[in-house]
Enzyme design. Structure first.
Site, PDB file in Angstrom:
ATOM      1  N   CYS A  48      10.880  -0.598  -7.135  1.00 25.48           N
ATOM      2  CA  CYS A  48      10.099  -1.619  -6.444  1.00 25.48           C
ATOM      3  C   CYS A  48       9.229  -2.322  -7.502  1.00 25.48           C
ATOM      4  O   CYS A  48       8.916  -1.738  -8.532  1.00 25.48           O
ATOM      5  CB  CYS A  48       9.244  -0.952  -5.378  1.00 25.48           C
ATOM      6  N   HIS A  49       8.820  -3.553  -7.221  1.00 26.38           N
ATOM      7  CA  HIS A  49       8.054  -4.309  -8.211  1.00 26.38           C
ATOM      8  C   HIS A  49       6.725  -3.626  -8.547  1.00 26.38           C
ATOM      9  O   HIS A  49       6.200  -3.797  -9.655  1.00 26.38           O
ATOM     10  CB  HIS A  49       7.795  -5.737  -7.719  1.00 26.38           C
ATOM     11  N   THR A  50       6.189  -2.828  -7.631  1.00 26.88           N
ATOM     12  CA  THR A  50       4.938  -2.119  -7.912  1.00 26.88           C
ATOM     13  C   THR A  50       5.118  -1.134  -9.066  1.00 26.88           C
ATOM     14  O   THR A  50       4.226  -0.977  -9.906  1.00 26.88           O
ATOM     15  CB  THR A  50       4.457  -1.373  -6.650  1.00 26.88           C
ATOM     16  N   HIS A  70       8.487   5.369  -5.993  1.00 24.80           N
ATOM     17  CA  HIS A  70       7.899   5.627  -4.669  1.00 24.80           C
ATOM     18  C   HIS A  70       8.796   5.175  -3.525  1.00 24.80           C
ATOM     19  O   HIS A  70       8.462   5.391  -2.366  1.00 24.80           O
ATOM     20  CB  HIS A  70       6.528   4.938  -4.559  1.00 24.80           C
ATOM     21  N   GLU A  71       9.920   4.578  -3.844  1.00 27.05           N
ATOM     22  CA  GLU A  71      10.847   4.112  -2.799  1.00 27.05           C
ATOM     23  C   GLU A  71      12.067   5.023  -2.875  1.00 27.05           C
ATOM     24  O   GLU A  71      12.858   4.920  -3.814  1.00 27.05           O
ATOM     25  CB  GLU A  71      11.218   2.651  -3.089  1.00 27.05           C
ATOM     26  N   CYS A 100      -2.654  10.896   8.096  1.00 23.90           N
ATOM     27  CA  CYS A 100      -3.173  12.255   8.243  1.00 23.90           C
ATOM     28  C   CYS A 100      -3.211  12.685   9.702  1.00 23.90           C
ATOM     29  O   CYS A 100      -3.132  13.869  10.019  1.00 23.90           O
ATOM     30  CB  CYS A 100      -4.559  12.377   7.616  1.00 23.90           C
ATOM     31  N   CYS A 103      -8.010  10.870  11.097  1.00 24.59           N
ATOM     32  CA  CYS A 103      -9.082   9.912  10.820  1.00 24.59           C
ATOM     33  C   CYS A 103      -9.112   8.801  11.887  1.00 24.59           C
ATOM     34  O   CYS A 103      -8.204   8.675  12.711  1.00 24.59           O
ATOM     35  CB  CYS A 103      -8.927   9.309   9.433  1.00 24.59           C
ATOM     36  N   CYS A 106      -6.002   6.546  11.819  1.00 25.14           N
ATOM     37  CA  CYS A 106      -4.793   7.159  12.372  1.00 25.14           C
ATOM     38  C   CYS A 106      -4.865   7.260  13.893  1.00 25.14           C
ATOM     39  O   CYS A 106      -3.847   7.169  14.582  1.00 25.14           O
ATOM     40  CB  CYS A 106      -4.563   8.542  11.758  1.00 25.14           C
ATOM     41  N   CYS A 114      -4.818   4.834   6.791  1.00 20.35           N
ATOM     42  CA  CYS A 114      -5.369   6.191   6.799  1.00 20.35           C
ATOM     43  C   CYS A 114      -6.483   6.356   5.760  1.00 20.35           C
ATOM     44  O   CYS A 114      -6.328   5.990   4.593  1.00 20.35           O
ATOM     45  CB  CYS A 114      -4.247   7.184   6.528  1.00 20.35           C
ATOM     46  N   ARG A 118      -4.589   6.705   2.141  1.00 21.26           N
ATOM     47  CA  ARG A 118      -4.333   5.302   1.801  1.00 21.26           C
ATOM     48  C   ARG A 118      -3.953   5.165   0.325  1.00 21.26           C
ATOM     49  O   ARG A 118      -4.380   5.961  -0.507  1.00 21.26           O
ATOM     50  CB  ARG A 118      -5.587   4.476   2.096  1.00 21.26           C
ATOM     51  N   CYS A 178       9.446   1.357   1.488  1.00 21.12           N
ATOM     52  CA  CYS A 178       8.377   0.514   0.921  1.00 21.12           C
ATOM     53  C   CYS A 178       8.571  -0.956   1.258  1.00 21.12           C
ATOM     54  O   CYS A 178       8.259  -1.404   2.344  1.00 21.12           O
ATOM     55  CB  CYS A 178       8.271   0.719  -0.590  1.00 21.12           C
ATOM     56  N   ARG A 373      17.579  -4.971  -4.825  1.00 21.84           N
ATOM     57  CA  ARG A 373      17.267  -3.555  -4.965  1.00 21.84           C
ATOM     58  C   ARG A 373      18.383  -2.842  -5.710  1.00 21.84           C
ATOM     59  O   ARG A 373      19.559  -3.045  -5.453  1.00 21.84           O
ATOM     60  CB  ARG A 373      17.091  -2.901  -3.580  1.00 21.84           C
TER      61      ARG A 373
END
Length: 380
Positions: A48-50, A70-71, A100, A103, A106, A114, A118, A178, A373
């Site tokens: 992913c670009h992040t 993360h994807e 979670c 909170c 949530c 969250c 987060r 993502c 992707r």
């Protein structure tokens, strides 16, 4: 429990030792999960670009060595103390943010942000004890977004895992964890275009095309793609985009061009680049009285958005969204089901595939702007 439960697992991971340098496939040790954590065998991951942004370390605090990613999709290998909703063998999607369940966010039907889980781009350790679960010969290796999926095994907080249908193909639904869900949810959950309406999408990368896909699913009749790269226009037709505007082709603001095209403005717009000028255009191009603009792209944290208050008083609505307003554990399984029910087309987002040993090719494709992707297979 699995035969490896409670043991350190040696495995391969792609480690970023310094900013902008090729990742190195290393043998890492992955510690067992602690309280409320889960160890996952990653099956497929994508870029992913992040990941690219933090690998280049432009504009933020660098944190190296680090395992990005993360994807992804995977299968649970073992669970830590206190984990009740997940078990060994479950198929899961890791998510960069979490749920979670306790909170105020949530518990609210209106939020998915969250307090505990987060997104935190600066943290390279686990929440429970402030330590990483990765090491190389005793040297700790930092996590990324609480997921670090560029590793054959990773440890993730249980609130950042969505349990999905075991029949879903992991080499396809991994991309739903993502960017694709972010764009899709921005349209379906936030913009909510009516059937037959007009929608403008600013930025035709993967997130923007996912937003267009949401407009297509919603039955929008006019889906206008705005991008400064005309090469993206042909690809965008697969996602329902049926009109195109290149701001460089006009000598007036693009919002004025769109207003003229649509007799006063579009019903909905989605900004998917993070560019401030595009954000202003996306807001100012929606129709007065009922138009809704949704900001999806992430700008520089110091950027300032400016528009005339009369644009708001004339009953235009400006909204923002985080991860398409999806609560990861609660809602992502239904996005996977949309794909399984043939309501959502995922394959057209996947343009490249590489084995884990060639993960740097995925970075090359993204740096060059080639494709959408790239799926990285962990079991080559």
């Amino acid at each position: 429990m699995s035969s490896t439960a409670g043991l350190v697992i040696p495995c391969k991971a792609a480690v970023a030792w310094e900013a902008g340098k090729p990742l190195v496939i290393e043998k890492v040790e992955v510690a067992p999960p602690q309280a409320m954590e889960v160890r996952v065998k990653i099956m497929y991951t994508s870029l992913c670009h992040t990941d690219l942004y933090f690998w280049e370390a432009k504009g933020q605090t660098p944190l190296f060595p680090r395992i990005f990613g993360h994807e992804a999709s995977g299968i649970i290998e073992s669970v830590g103390e206190g984990v009740e909703n997940l078990q060994v063998g479950d198929h899961v999607l890791p998510v960069f943010t979490g749920e979670c369940g306790d909170c105020a966010h949530c518990k609210s039907e209106e939020s998915n942000m969250c307090d505990l889980l987060r997104i935190n781009t600066d943290r390279g350790v686990m929440l429970s004890d402030g330590k990483p679960r990765f090491s190389i010969k005793g040297t700790p290796i930092n996590h990324f977004l609480g997921t670090s999926t560029f590793s054959e095994y990773t440890v993730i907080h249980s609130g950042c895992l969505a349990k999905i249908n075991r029949l879903a193909p992991l080499d396809k639904v991994c991309i739903l964890s993502c960017g694709i869900s972010t764009g899709l949810g921005a349209t379906l959950n936030v913009a909510k275009p009516k059937k037959g309406s007009s929608v403008a999408v600013f930025g035709l990368g993967a997130v923007g095309l996912a937003a267009a896909e949401g407009a297509r699913i919603s039955g929008a009749s006019r889906i206008i793609g705005i991008d400064r790269n005309p090469k993206r226009f042909e690809e965008a037709k697969k996602f329902g985009v049926n009109e195109f505007v290149n701001p460089k082709d006009h000598d007036k603001p693009v919002q004025e061009v769109i207003a003229e095209m649509t007799n006063g403005g579009v019903d909905r717009s989605l900004e998917c680049t993070g560019n401030i000028n595009a954000m202003i255009s996306a807001f100012e191009c929606v129709h007065d009285g009922w138009g809704v603009a949704v900001l999806v792209g992430v700008p520089n944290k110091d950027a300032v958005f400016m528009t005339k208050p009369i644009n708001v008083l004339n009953e235009r609505t400006l909204k923002g969204t985080f991860f398409g307003n999806y609560k990861p554990r609660t809602h992502l399984p239904s996005v996977v089901d949309m794909y399984m029910n043939k309501e959502l087309e995922v394959e057209k987002f996947i343009t490249h595939r590489v084995p884990f040993s060639e993960i740097n090719k995925a970075f090359d494709y993204m740096v060059k702007g080639e494709g959408l992707r790239c799926i990285i297979s962990m079991e080559e």
